[in-house]
Design a protein around this motif. Structure first.
Motif, mmCIF file in Angstrom:
data_model
loop_
_atom_site.group_PDB
_atom_site.id
_atom_site.type_symbol
_atom_site.label_atom_id
_atom_site.label_comp_id
_atom_site.label_asym_id
_atom_site.label_seq_id
_atom_site.Cartn_x
_atom_site.Cartn_y
_atom_site.Cartn_z
ATOM 1 N N VAL A 232 9.158 2.155 10.100
ATOM 2 C CA VAL A 232 10.184 1.414 9.362
ATOM 3 C C VAL A 232 9.820 1.300 7.881
ATOM 4 O O VAL A 232 10.660 1.531 7.009
ATOM 5 C CB VAL A 232 10.406 0.020 9.977
ATOM 6 N N ILE A 233 8.586 0.956 7.596
ATOM 7 C CA ILE A 233 8.177 0.870 6.186
ATOM 8 C C ILE A 233 8.382 2.231 5.529
ATOM 9 O O ILE A 233 8.910 2.345 4.423
ATOM 10 C CB ILE A 233 6.699 0.436 6.034
ATOM 11 N N ALA A 236 12.074 2.887 4.902
ATOM 12 C CA ALA A 236 12.605 2.068 3.806
ATOM 13 C C ALA A 236 12.135 2.617 2.463
ATOM 14 O O ALA A 236 12.908 2.678 1.500
ATOM 15 C CB ALA A 236 12.177 0.613 3.968
ATOM 16 N N ILE D 42 14.915 -4.244 3.167
ATOM 17 C CA ILE D 42 14.039 -3.323 3.904
ATOM 18 C C ILE D 42 13.126 -2.648 2.909
ATOM 19 O O ILE D 42 13.586 -2.010 1.999
ATOM 20 C CB ILE D 42 14.839 -2.284 4.719
ATOM 21 N N PRO D 43 11.849 -2.770 3.046
ATOM 22 C CA PRO D 43 11.164 -3.470 4.120
ATOM 23 C C PRO D 43 10.737 -4.899 3.786
ATOM 24 O O PRO D 43 10.066 -5.510 4.598
ATOM 25 C CB PRO D 43 9.921 -2.620 4.318
ATOM 26 N N LEU D 62 12.986 -6.082 12.753
ATOM 27 C CA LEU D 62 13.130 -4.924 11.872
ATOM 28 C C LEU D 62 14.502 -4.287 12.076
ATOM 29 O O LEU D 62 15.182 -3.905 11.125
ATOM 30 C CB LEU D 62 12.019 -3.899 12.137
#
Ligand SMILES: Nc1ncnc2c1ncn2[C@@H]1O[C@H](COP(=O)(O)OP(=O)(O)O)[C@@H](O)[C@H]1O
Ligand SMILES: Nc1ncnc2c1ncn2[C@@H]1O[C@H](COP(=O)(O)OP(=O)(O)O)[C@@H](O)[C@H]1O
Ligand SMILES: Nc1ncnc2c1ncn2[C@@H]1O[C@H](COP(=O)(O)OP(=O)(O)O)[C@@H](O)[C@H]1O
Lengths: 438, 116, 438, 438, 116, 116
Positions: A232-233, A236, D42-43, D62
């Motif tokens: 996810v990081i 993003a 995000i994030p 998330l």
């Protein structure tokens, strides 16, 4: 990216001026855009890919992204920029640049960039253009990492990306983006790298995944990611950095740039949503890895079109992007059985291809008056795009094959069974990503 | 004294914990383990649902007086069962001695659960 | 950073105006650059250092970075900016500023910055310059954290960095960067903080590491990092933020800034690659921590030179950087046996020192016409640089020693054995970084 | 954000032109500011909230942030922007926009933004303004996530945020920020979203937390965060992105923007420090979660005031911010017993409320000549602010209640006991955040 | 041979490790576990100090010759005790056979700690 | 029934897993542990190779019928051995009862590995 060399110029005196000069505003934006594109590779792509692999291989992925940033940046200053954007004499000119700008020789700090899109006079420093393009040269081979994750020899990887940059990236970028390039002259367009970056890397990914063979324990489905928050990081930061990639490709902070920003964001949002819906319908649950993959697919697909399409075109492209990429990744890949571990081909290659062709259909004159696609009456653009994609697929495919064979025969490419079982982190880097001892 | 080692689904943990407390177990220890074996559990990655040969489980370790083994085991079985493959196992073995570090007490007195 | 209030900076007459004014383009860049420098401390440096320590101490490192950002920012607004860049009367003027700008009193929102480098008229708001410099004041004491990691008392740390900022950072920055500063007037240069930031913090690191003594279980080698992906994220964000640090130090978005960006990136890439090669040759394996350390060493080393050197100079500086820092960290430190836990001295101190001296050799008039180093015929610059470094080493060393002693005698500096064994997170902050309970 | 379409915004006649035009410098800054605000969700927020929950629910958090970014961005382009900033006819005009700009129809790429603050002529592209506002529309519902973390049904969440954006966010933003808005016309001010974003989301958070009920195992205190380093990364990225949020709300890179940057940073630093001191005094230990919470509280509180206050006002606001929010979170919440899991109300709602009222007291004419608060002789502003806050609290509260009830009755909102016990990641997304298997 | 399983505070680990080495234990194994039970430990989140029903502990597993059980247990108890609730437990059970993988040696010879 | 606890190098895990499956073990459990003891393993940090007194290992826990102990142990030893210091240990102890949670079955029937 559309560029024209036109006139060189000294900097200074802004506004009310028809002489190309360094504009502070555009330079401000491009300094940031350049940094943003770097952020895409480290830590963006590094975390996106690194989170998707198993614990025992995460450092190897991070290392590959770091060393690509390091080595390709050096290569770019030494000769890459010159080979790509420099001029050569005679018959070679449309195909590859010369070495006049090797080590950036002769580029002075106040020279204006020879390239521009919408702002012929309010330009940026030439050195900044060099750096901006450097970050593209870095991320392209880094994208391929997804194809051979968890089983490649580090030494072989390193040699391969250097050769690939020299013999695949530099020429293809020259064809498309140099003012001498033959594809550019033929009328093909690629705003921010659909062909040069995504199709190019995507095909190389497919070829190397097939040549390297499957991971020992690959059973036609992805292995559960070891750290989804990292994915996810990474996603993003890719999304964030992609504003530099696409809106920066306008080489100015103007309306064209704002439109590129808009369609980039909308494409990511729409493709992400589409993917989640497919997940929900077909796989029964909306997944986090799914929404991330969708966002990246949308971003890759809009890239070549970002300077040519409007809201309607973007919605069309991004929905198509997730439909096609989902189909490739979830259905075609397992059937065919090749191990494109992190879907570098399925997402980037297919996305780039789709977007490049869609540009030929959906480019609208309300964005850049000079470019219309088939839906706006200019069928020629579509066929030119198709041709440019075809040429890139063939060239990148063949040369990647040859280079990979060379590396295989010399330093070797495949990790041995023990290394694969123990994990590449411990065997190739003597390190463990996470250490619990106090 | 006996040591009861139960391997359960993580998702059943809360229910098992409550069942154990209801059965007068005051303290137990647990940690996460992986089970390695035949294909079993459905996972989903990028649009594919597939079977994995690794399953994530939780190990509970509880030392009890001999006379409490049966009710503890029964409590676990009742709370941890789904009836599907993969519900887990319970192993019982003998513990020879037990100490409470705080006091140095020895033997069953060092356990909380009283004789019943 | 070189600044000259009176002397014009060569290039680029701006916008039909010869009156200093707020230029939107340069302001745009400097707003971003300021934010980027903040990002270097949190979460950049915090993760870089935090990943390198053991699980039980990671929060303490993050806390130290957070509180430094918080407290030093307040100090800067209260009196730090005024002490550093303000003027004082009479004999003190070259050594320390006065309190005229305490609480930023008298600085109005549309005032232009009194400082500039290459753009005498197209300037930025004074308040923005205050903030940009604030971020430098924050990161400098935060760099020292690496030296005393895993064993310092939190209260002692807090008191120490406040005193250190007041009595070491503010004066040294005044000497070098204020228009009244004696080192500046003598001709010493420091583009983005080689002396003021890196040498200064590096020497303080060495002194405090020695004074505090070794960690109980330190056996002359680093302890394996608890989370190398965090080290990578930290490194990438430092690299990213360093574009604000170095290219921002031009205080404008122009050619000088573009060159600073270029040499910063090239230095990081080259030093990273050099370090990996040393790892591979000497340690047998290319490591992730190695490439990260190399990148940071390269960045620290190029900092003072970023506004003065070209490609050739950069390649020289960055290769030297990794050779020297590797030698310090891998060979000298274990021999001498002091416990500079995360190599704040070995990487930042040595890097800053090397870069500051190299500027004296390699500064080339093609970048800024007014500055040439020994290799370009001006030997004086090298000796001036050597003198400035020497003065900083002595001053920072002595005052750090005195301040640390004071803190030791008052609130105490060393964590007790129990705290060190249990970890500082639990004992000083009542928290655990990672909690597994559901 | 204060905007006026016709009325001039005081300061700064731009360079030799009196016609509104796209200024490259301001556009450069706003491209970046827009990207920064996206990074907050995000994030940034995803990690801040995700780190605070238990391992078994982190992916759900998330996912909620990702899908909000995706879906609300689509909604914004489809109709949200038009409803918020478009015009409608007759009696509705002050309350809600029409659909003229649906799908951004009629907005051309070189149109200048109709909105500006301090720079009436040197403006940005209209499309960029659309995107900048898009990021605000995204983050506002995302803030509410903190209230119902660890127990909401994903489908219900998704439907709720769509309805909430349409019926709460869009109208309230119209009242306050559209040139037709009735609260704006009445004289209420909200520089960067204290009322529109923070009070609005904060009240919705309180209502939904109460309606949803407590987590099964909530015992009137926070559950230990599963990953505090993620909380720190999230906080740092929020802080970093907030420069885009607040300094970007000037819609230009000028002195007003620089002041907003300064007060934002100072507020975060001061509130962080204040919170740590409270932690130390009341809880006996300075905690990392505490300093992060304090920083966020300070940022939320300064938001409405960032374009109106000076250093003194900022110090006052930020100390008050931590005192009040600490009191709410540590003392009031446990007493009242509602489960606002991650303090979306206690930090954002209360912070926004406090800052909006404080603006009515502390707005000083040295920042924007047209705006003075009660302390500078204009009592009316305070009462107007109080009224605007009151209206927003009532409207947001009531409509949130109605919408939530509708969602509850249709698709359902509360996860069942089994899902809550097993964790939402596994039950709603078929994924585990961290997988140890090799 | 006996297996000694000790559940201790993580914060006492360094002291216990040193005590074990002082008692001639050359190697032991450990991992982190959670204890689930009644309210016990003070934690602090956002200004509130509270009790949690989960506590983080460390499990040590040491196999020793029969004659060394007592001194090993005593070493642990001495080093791990704080006197507060939550100091942990030690369980001793019997091990029937032991192998050293490197050599395939069997029985007590495969352990390091010599007869004393 | 016997419980076999094997402490092996993580790097040998795949081989051991395959060997166990080849020896008809259908399921086993494992988790990661740390070994604490004398200096042993080479690690590299910032240009220095050094010895650490902690080594990262994996614990395998397998419950088998009595008659299968020997072949299981042999399978592990064969697959896990490198011949270098640090190959690990295997401990065998007695299990008194075993339950399959899914069915509640008791005794050896609850194990997979059939009599041979
Ligand atoms: N003989 C064994 N030794 C150790 N662990 C075992 C053994 N048999 C099962 N397990 C553990 O129990 C887990 C689940 O139990 P399982 O046997 O799959 O239940 P079921 O019999 O209902 O299918 C396995 O993944 C594994 O971790
Ligand atoms: N009967 C038991 N079985 C398994 N683990 C136990 C048992 N009793 C205690 N423990 C473990 O030991 C830990 C701490 O010991 P505890 O009994 O709380 O010490 P004290 O008796 O001094 O309060 C518990 O959290 C739990 O993990
Ligand atoms: N007596 C013991 N009790 C518990 N664990 C042990 C014991 N002896 C060894 N171990 C574990 O086994 C690991 C490796 O075995 P080791 O004895 O080092 O092999 P070798 O005898 O070949 O050197 C150790 O790190 C430790 O975790």
């Amino acid at each position: 990216m559309i560029l024209s060399v036109m006139t060189a110029g000294a900097q200074g005196t802004a506004v009310a001026s028809t002489v190309p000069h360094i504009d502070f505003g555009n330079t401000a934006w491009m300094l940031v855009a350049t940094a943003l594109v770097m952020l895409m590779t480290i830590p963006g792509l590094a975390l996106f890919y690194g989170g998707l692999v198993r614990r025992k291989n995460v450092l190897n992925i991070l290392m590959q992204c770091l060393i690509a940033t390091s080595v390709i940046s050096i290569e770019w200053v030494v000769c890459g920029y010159s080979m790509t954007f420099g001029s050569s004499k005679g018959i070679l000119a449309p195909f590859i640049g010369g070495f006049d700008w090797a080590f950036l020789k002769g580029i002075k700090i106040n020279d204006v960039s020879p390239y521009f899109i919408s702002q012929p006079t309010a330009r940026i420093p030439h050195l900044l253009y060099v750096m901006y393009q450097c970050m593209f040269a870095v991320i392209t081979p880094a994208l391929i990492i997804g194809a051979f994750a968890e089983r490649i020899k580090f030494k072989g990887y390193l040699l391969f990306i250097i050769l690939w940059s020299l013999f695949v990236y530099n020429p293809v970028a020259h064809w498309m983006w140099s003012s001498d390039g033959w594809l550019l002259k033929m009328g093909a367009v690629d705003f921010a790298g659909g062909i040069v970056v995504h199709v190019n890397a995507g095909i190389a990914a497919l070829i190397t995944a097939v040549m390297l063979g499957k991971r020992k324990d690959y059973r036609n489905h992805a292995i559960p990611p070891h750290n989804i928050p990292f994915v996810v990081i990474g996603t993003a930061l890719l999304w964030f950095g992609w504003f530099g990639f696409n809106a920066g490709s306008a080489l100015a902070a103007d309306g064209l740039s704002a439109n590129a920003f808009l369609v980039t964001h909308l494409a990511a949002a729409t493709a992400a949503f589409t993917w989640v819906m497919l997940d929900w319908i077909i796989g029964k649950k909306p997944t986090v890895v799914g929404i991330c993959t969708g966002a990246v697919a949308g971003l890759a697909t809009i890239t070549p079109a970002a300077g040519f399409v409007d809201v309607a075109g973007t919605l069309f492209i991004s929905v198509a992007s997730s439909l096609v990429c989902f189909f490739m990744v979830a259905i075609v890949k397992p059937r065919l059985g090749y191990d494109d571990s992190l879907d570098a081909f399925g997402v980037h290659g297919i996305g780039g291809l789709l977007g490049s062709l869609a540009t030929g259909l959906l480019a609208t004159p309300v964005i850049q008056a000079a470019y219309s696609g088939a839906f706006y009456g200019n069928h020629k653009l579509f066929w030119t795009q198709l041709f440019a994609v075809f040429v890139t697929v063939v060239y990148s495919g063949v040369i990647t094959f040859v280079l990979f064979k060379i590396v295989e025969k010399t330093v070797g490419v495949r990790a041995n069974t023990k290394q694969e079982a123990m994990g590449l982190d411990e065997t190739m880097h003597s390190e463990n990503a996470y250490t619990d001892i106090d | 004294m006996k040591k009861i080692e139960a391997i359960i689904r993580r998702s059943k943990f809360e229910e098992v914990k409550d069942a154990l407390h209801a059965a007068d177990i005051e303290w137990f220890s647990y940690w996460d383990i992986t089970g390695a074996g035949k294909e079993k559990e459905g996972l989903m990655v990028r649009g594919q649902v597939f079977e994995s040969s690794y399953i994530q489980r939780r190990m509970l370790s509880i030392v009890v007086r001999d006379q409490n083994v049966v009710r503890t085991v029964n409590a676990i079985i009742a709370a941890a069962r789904t009836g599907e493959m993969g519900d887990g196992k319970i192993f019982v073995s003998s513990v020879e001695e037990s100490y409470r570090i705080r006091t140095g007490e020895k033997g069953p007195e060092s356990l909380y659960l009283n004789d019943v």
